[in-house]
Design an enzyme around this catalytic site. Structure first.
Site, mmCIF file in Angstrom:
data_model
loop_
_atom_site.group_PDB
_atom_site.id
_atom_site.type_symbol
_atom_site.label_atom_id
_atom_site.label_comp_id
_atom_site.label_asym_id
_atom_site.label_seq_id
_atom_site.Cartn_x
_atom_site.Cartn_y
_atom_site.Cartn_z
ATOM 1 N N HIS A 126 -13.854 -3.335 9.079
ATOM 2 C CA HIS A 126 -13.203 -3.023 7.795
ATOM 3 C C HIS A 126 -13.250 -4.182 6.812
ATOM 4 C CE1 HIS A 126 -12.018 0.523 9.865
ATOM 5 N NE2 HIS A 126 -11.246 -0.125 10.695
ATOM 6 N N GLU B 100 -2.496 6.853 8.163
ATOM 7 C CA GLU B 100 -3.390 7.703 7.381
ATOM 8 C C GLU B 100 -4.313 8.477 8.297
ATOM 9 O OE1 GLU B 100 -5.826 5.371 4.742
ATOM 10 O OE2 GLU B 100 -4.169 5.096 3.336
ATOM 11 N N ARG C 234 -6.155 -8.137 -9.097
ATOM 12 C CA ARG C 234 -6.755 -9.462 -9.270
ATOM 13 C C ARG C 234 -8.259 -9.282 -9.413
ATOM 14 N NH1 ARG C 234 -9.212 -9.205 -4.447
ATOM 15 N NH2 ARG C 234 -8.022 -8.434 -2.682
ATOM 16 N N LYS D 191 0.850 -1.200 0.000
ATOM 17 C CA LYS D 191 0.000 0.000 0.000
ATOM 18 C C LYS D 191 0.884 1.248 0.000
ATOM 19 C CE LYS D 191 -3.618 -2.070 2.958
ATOM 20 N NZ LYS D 191 -4.772 -2.436 2.161
#
Ligand code: ADP
Length: 666
Positions: free
Chosen positions: A235, A200, A292, A116
């Site tokens: 999440h 973040e 994917r 990420k």
């Protein structure tokens, strides 16, 4: 032309890929672990090869074993599905080296989006908007804590290598940072073998909207619109839909174009997904790209009319995209729910075990079931293994608009029945009935903010439920007189006299209270006479020919029901209602569930990753004592009361079985 595909995956996804292969006349090769020898995907494959023990790292994650099967079977391509090796660039490269086509993007594109952190750096360059945060290499705690303070709390710590919501922790304030960082790193290490994290800004109540992109080998790249995956728990996606409710045409286009830019920046080929967070003003921020096919791809297939696996195969064969952006239109609305073996009443603890009974709705143009387990109308079904994701099925529905899609999906859930491990089926039905959900007011905190509505306190069973349960028990015994053959000597219910006269008594227990149903039938009567808690109920009854269900009329009201009986546990499904009853079966053994009282035991088989207390410690109610990692998630065992740690039965690294006693408190 690809003639034979090895599917380097299992369960639902392997079945899904094989479905397309069969339609296209492509031969399929399955690989399977010891735990999957009897699985549905192994049965439907043209060829199947064992690749070792149940643990994925010794089977599905071992590239050499899979490539060896590719060679032996003569497969010309490998489809990695999702999860396992699907985003492993070394595997993609090894396939190409071995002369086998990897159905997916080029290894360099996988690598570019693999972390990420690296992906965010790349997207920053491509001018795709990002969530503010730190995604560099420095990992010292002090440095990261300072960055978090700079960003401003709340912040989100994410495993750079993360996926499936694992290794992700929200930090509300500076005081929690250290503990949460360690937890995230531990989970990241265990799940991905890499504890690199990024930080973040934690956006408040955003929506998760992702764009499906598709590219051929000639640089033609399109977006196949968006999916809204805001309905999440911890999440992790629970329900996905396409298109995103209420999204403006302008934002749809902007997001689509940003996603295409992201794909082009890395030379992408095949199916990929660019994930964004969307705020209330339709500002969007790049989160990550999944290189994917996604679990939720069926909703996109429904609204575009495309088979994404077929397109993946065609792109891998080197075909040009058969359509341009201008050719693509959204047709209607589609919605998917993930049916899991988990217990919503017990903090959604993942479940495992044998499926006792499984019934899905019939598939149609508007209902699709993607599953890897078998329907077993009269017998025992497949097993949900502790080694893998506890998904039972994806149930997907289409409608001409969102309301119609919801209605069709609800209708499909009404016809679904699973017993054995506990499932989230009732929870999913409630979700579809929620007024805010129906109004399209979705965001990633939806489930948390609607807990009271989605997880209401258990209601006591209704009198109707008790009456139907008893009819079901009698149906099981095959002795109930049906209205069709009234008066038949075969319907002489005299066996009931064992219980005294021609009346039989059934007892149930709910929260310490007893419910009593009596049944009597005078010879020659087509209809049993019921009393439920003393109240008479008139009943007629007709069993189905083809399964365990039956039709009944109670006081003039018509019902269709299925009753399943496993010891004391009775599961009743009728007309979309789902109830669990506790039958005081004179023949059943006492349940041993209470044995764990006063002991602190492992909720499921797993590994101890932290022991937070020492012998002799005084602990407070609610204090974390031990952390057990199971099915790649951490479960914290908390103290049920104030007390003193008398014994510690497990240390860090120990494998423990379910109900293993971890700690004794005084
Ligand atoms: P994973 O790869 O583990 O699925 P993602 O980065 O895709 O993790 O994030 C999963 C979910 O976490 C998102 O759909 C969203 O609900 C939530 N999330 C991620 N980043 C943020 C953020 N910065 N602010 C608020 N929520 C976030």
């Amino acid at each position: 032309m690809i003639k034979k595909i090895l599917i380097a995956n299992r369960g639902e996804i392997a079945c899904r890929v094989m479905r397309t292969c069969q339609r296209l006349g492509i031969k399929t090769v399955a690989v399977y672990s010891e735990a999957d020898a009897e699985a549905l995907f192994v049965e439907i494959a043209d060829e199947a090869y064992p690749i070792g023990p149940a643990a994925a790292r010794e089977s599905y994650l071992v590239a050499e074993k899979i490539l060896d099967v590719a060679k032996r079977s003569g497969a010309d391509a490998v489809h990695p599905g999702y999860g396992f090796l699907s985003e492993n660039e070394e595997f993609a490269e090894a396939c190409e080296k071995a002369g086998v086509i990897f159905i997916g993007p080029p290894p360099a594109a996988i690598l570019a989006m693999g972390g990420k952190s690296e992906a965010k750096a790349l997207m920053e360059k491509a001018k795709v908007p990002l969530v503010p945060g730190y995604h560099g290499d420095k990992q010292e705690e002090k440095f990261l804590a300072d960055e978090a303070a700079k960003i401003g709390f709340p912040v989100l710590i994410k495993a750079s290598a993360g996926g499936g919501g694992k290794g992700m922790r929200v930090v509300e304030n500076a005081g929690q940072f250290s503990e949460q960082l360690q937890g995230a790193k531990r989970e990241a290490k265990a799940s991905f073998g890499d504890d690199h994290v990024l930080i973040e800004k934690y956006l408040v109540n955003p929506r998760h909207v992702e764009i499906q992109v598709f590219a051929d080998k000639f640089g033609n790249t399109v977006y196949l619109f968006e999916r809204d995956c805001s309905i999440q728990r911890r999440h992790q996606k629970v329900l996905e839909e396409a298109p995103a409710p209420g999204l403006s045409e302008a934002t749809r286009k902007k997001m689509g174009e940003a996603a295409v830019a992201a794909a082009k920046a890395i030379g992408y080929v095949g199916a990929g997904t660019v994930e964004f967070l969307l705020d209330a003003s339709e500002n969007f921020y790049f989160m990550e790209m999944n290189t994917r096919l996604q679990v939720e791809h069926p909703v996109t297939e429904y609204i575009t009319g495309l088979d994404l696996v077929e397109q993946q195969i065609r792109a891998a064969e080197g075909h040009k995209l058969p359509f341009t952006q201008a050719d693509l239109k959204i047709n209607g609305h589609a919605m998917e729910v993930r049916l899991y073996a988990e217990d919503p009443a017990n903090n959604f603890l993942p479940g495992a075990g044998q499926i006792k009974y499984l019934r899905f709705p019939t598939e149609s143009d508007a209902v699709r079931i993607d599953t890897g387990v078998r329907e077993a109308p009269f017998g025992d079904g497949d097993t949900i293994s502790i080694h893998y994701d506890p998904m039972i099925a994806k149930i997907i529905a289409w409608g001409k608009d969102r309301d119609a899609a919801i209605a069709n999906l609800k209708g499909a859930l009404d016809q679904t029945l699973v017993t054995g491990p506990k499932t989230n089926l009732v929870f999913l039905r409630r979700l579809l009935e929620s007024p805010d959900f129906k109004a399209g007011k979705v965001n990633t905190s939806f489930i948390k903010n609607h807990e009271a509505e989605l997880l209401p306190a258990k209601q006591p069973p209704s009198d109707t439920a008790y009456a139907l349960a008893v009819l079901g028990l009698l149906n099981d015994r095959d002795v109930l007189p049906s209205a069709q053959d009234a008066g038949s000597p075969w319907n002489d219910l005299s066996a009931w006299r064992i219980a005294g006269g021609d009346t039989e008594v059934f007892k149930f227990e709910n929260d310490g209270k007893e419910a009593v149903v009596t049944v009597s039938s005078k010879k020659g009567f087509a209809t049993p006479q019921l009393t439920v808690n003393g109240k008479p109920v008139s009943a007629t009854f007709a069993p189905a020919m083809y399964d365990l269900s039956f039709d009944a009329k109670l006081d003039g009201q018509q019902y269709n029901a299925v009753v399943l009986h496993d010891g004391r546990d009775i599961t009743l499904l009728h007309d979309g209602h789902y109830e669990e009853l506790n039958y005081l079966d004179p023949l059943a053994y006492e349940s041993s569930d209470n044995e764990t009282d006063g002991k602190l035991t492992a909720p499921m088989p797993g590994k101890v990753v932290a022991v937070r207390v020492q012998l002799g410690d005084a602990v407070k109610k609610g204090q974390p004592l031990v952390i057990v990692e199971a099915m790649k998630m951490e479960h914290t065992i908390i103290s049920p009361a104030d007390g003193i740690v008398e014994k510690i039965h497990a240390g860090v690294g120990d494998q423990v079985h379910e109900k293993y006693e971890l700690i004794s408190l005084k």
